[in-house]
Design an enzyme around this catalytic site. Sequence first.
Site, PDB file in Angstrom:
ATOM      1  N   HIS A 196      17.544   9.969 -48.411  1.00  0.00           N
ATOM      2  CA  HIS A 196      16.815   8.726 -48.628  1.00  0.00           C
ATOM      3  C   HIS A 196      16.627   8.008 -47.290  1.00  0.00           C
ATOM      4  CE1 HIS A 196      17.930   8.182 -53.163  1.00  0.00           C
ATOM      5  NE2 HIS A 196      17.494   9.394 -52.887  1.00  0.00           N
ATOM      6  N   GLU A 247      17.288   5.008 -46.423  1.00  0.00           N
ATOM      7  CA  GLU A 247      18.458   4.221 -46.018  1.00  0.00           C
ATOM      8  C   GLU A 247      19.541   5.109 -45.409  1.00  0.00           C
ATOM      9  OE1 GLU A 247      17.309   2.447 -50.127  1.00  0.00           O
ATOM     10  OE2 GLU A 247      17.038   4.334 -49.054  1.00  0.00           O
TER      11      GLU A 247
END
Length: 149
Positions: A56, A58
């Site tokens: 992801h 993040e």
Amino acid sequence: MQNPFDDTYFMRKALQEAEIAFDKGEIPVGAIVVIDDKIIARSHNLTELLNDVTAHAEMQAITSAANYLGGKYLQNCTLYVTLEPCQMCAGALYWSQITKVVYAARDEQRGFIKMRTQLHPKTKVVSGVLEAEASELLKRFFIEKRNLN
């Protein structure tokens, strides 16, 4: 004099990363990490490219920022992300002790709020910054994805 480097400025940078993800056929989520008004990490979703469910935006940003800083803690850092972090990313953000998380659009189904995942107690959260732009990009992606299938 007002600081031009506000949450909106940095969220626009995260949206640029989301556009890169969109162009690569990835779910268009972008993230950046900032310290002292300086971008130290830029990333976007890479789950398709890497065949990795943990890739992801993040997670990529946390790793990049930690490498830049030379340590695992992101104290005095802010993460700007175009979609509310999921449970996995929130857990990583908890352990990174990041100071602030700013996200654009809510993830009503899989976001850390819905899943009741906690961030670090000292982490400040700001939501809704450029929410309409981030939501529109996500909607456009999924409409195009459906039309191709």
